[in-house]
Scaffold this active site. Structure first.
Site, PDB file in Angstrom:
ATOM      1  N   ASP A  40      60.263  46.412 -28.622  1.00 15.43           N
ATOM      2  CA  ASP A  40      58.643  46.658 -29.061  1.00 15.43           C
ATOM      3  C   ASP A  40      58.440  48.047 -29.416  1.00 15.43           C
ATOM      4  O   ASP A  40      58.910  49.007 -28.641  1.00 15.43           O
ATOM      5  CB  ASP A  40      57.543  46.206 -28.001  1.00 15.43           C
ATOM      6  N   TYR A  68      65.213  47.235 -17.218  1.00 14.33           N
ATOM      7  CA  TYR A  68      64.364  47.780 -17.426  1.00 14.33           C
ATOM      8  C   TYR A  68      63.398  48.558 -16.295  1.00 14.33           C
ATOM      9  O   TYR A  68      63.305  47.800 -15.217  1.00 14.33           O
ATOM     10  CB  TYR A  68      63.117  46.659 -18.147  1.00 14.33           C
ATOM     11  N   ASP A  82      50.576  43.148 -23.438  1.00 12.65           N
ATOM     12  CA  ASP A  82      50.926  44.303 -23.482  1.00 12.65           C
ATOM     13  C   ASP A  82      49.814  45.427 -23.817  1.00 12.65           C
ATOM     14  O   ASP A  82      48.614  44.959 -24.274  1.00 12.65           O
ATOM     15  CB  ASP A  82      52.229  44.821 -24.027  1.00 12.65           C
ATOM     16  N   ARG A 178      56.911  41.515 -20.772  1.00 14.47           N
ATOM     17  CA  ARG A 178      55.267  41.349 -20.943  1.00 14.47           C
ATOM     18  C   ARG A 178      55.005  39.905 -20.447  1.00 14.47           C
ATOM     19  O   ARG A 178      53.840  39.607 -19.851  1.00 14.47           O
ATOM     20  CB  ARG A 178      54.628  41.648 -22.277  1.00 14.47           C
TER      21      ARG A 178
END
Length: 290
Positions: A40, A68, A82, A178
């Site tokens: 993203d 992550y 998000d 998310r």
């Protein structure tokens, strides 16, 4: 000169994955650039690009496991799950004790069923979910099995009604971080969304191998095809006779190297093909020699 190979980019914030591909096309002076696994715009970190013939590798790269570093804000929900979206609900997270937080995270670890975010690139009846969401349409997305190998809290910061949770996550491809933030907030009764995301690893490619676009503009570092394949897949070295066979799309007898793709290399170390073993034969998935 053939500069086919992989480029491991440290994606900057506010760039789409497609923006990065566009920049790489100019740097590598070729239209043949693609990426494996979208990030993203808000997210930074490891984005794997294929240049030249390596674009044909991207679909086969078993980049299943990803790592992550994330920050989750508890106490607010957004329409995108998000910080890019608009806040749709607020509920104090001040009552959430550390024990409840860790229990909620434990529930989201292992093999779970996850509903992708409304604003995602998943196709529903041929249309991207995010395009439907932008038109105000309710998108009914089905839950999908994903695996969260590890979900570890690295920091907790409390500020009035909000809690910011720093975490590192290791998960299967197709897992939305998310959605983890959304589901953690929902289970704790206060809502949650993602405020920061940095991808630290895609398969064997991690931040230590990644370069910023500015660094790549100064010196374009391309991981050659043979190194890229040998890093991810089992390696099979063949005789000159078998190399000729593979180069013409022929099959080899299976060598018992497992169910996934296998890299086949000529006697001089040239990458010839990716093959897949089915029964007694190894059939070509992609042949890279002319």
């Amino acid at each position: 000169m053939d500069n086919s190979g992989l480029v491991i980019v440290d994606k900057p914030a506010d760039w789409t994955s497609h923006d990065v591909v566009g920049r790489m096309r100019r740097l590598a002076k070729t239209r043949r650039v693609g990426h494996a696994g979208t990030l993203d715009p808000m997210a930074t970190g490891v984005l794997v690009l294929g240049v030249g013939k390596a674009t044909r590798l991207l679909g086969h790269l078993a980049l299943t496991e990803k790592g992550y570093d994330a920050t989750i804000r508890l106490g607010q929900s957004t329409n995108t799950d998000d910080a890019e979206g608009e806040i749709t609900a607020s509920a104090s997270a001040a009552h959430v004790a550390d024990e409840a937080l860790h229990a909620g995270i434990a529930e989201l670890t292992g093999t779970i069923r996850q509903v992708p975010p409304q604003v995602s690139a998943i196709k529903v009846n041929g249309e991207r979910a995010y395009k439907m969401a932008r038109k105000g349409e309710e998108v009914a997305l089905a839950a999908r099995p994903v695996t969260v190998h590890a979900f570890t809290v690295t920091g907790v910061r409390r500020d009035g009604d909000l809690i910011d949770v720093d975490a590192s996550v290791s998960c299967s491809s197709g897992t939305y971080i998310r959605a983890l933030a959304r589901d953690l907030g929902a289970s704790l009764g206060c809502g949650g969304h993602l405020t920061a995301l940095r991808r630290t690893r895609v398969g064997p490619y991690d931040l230590s191998m990644a370069r910023t676009l500015d660094q790549l503009a100064e010196k374009l570092e391309i991981l050659p095809m043979n190194e890229a394949v040998a890093k991810v897949f089992p390696r099979r070295d063949v005789s000159a006779e078998d190399a000729r066979k593979v180069a013409h799309g022929g099959r080899l007898p299976a060598a018992g190297l497992g169910p996934g793709p296998v890299g086949v290399f000529a006697p001089d170390g040239t990458l010839l093909a990716l093959v897949e073993e089915q029964g007694r034969a190894a059939k070509p998935l992609a042949v890279f020699v002319p």
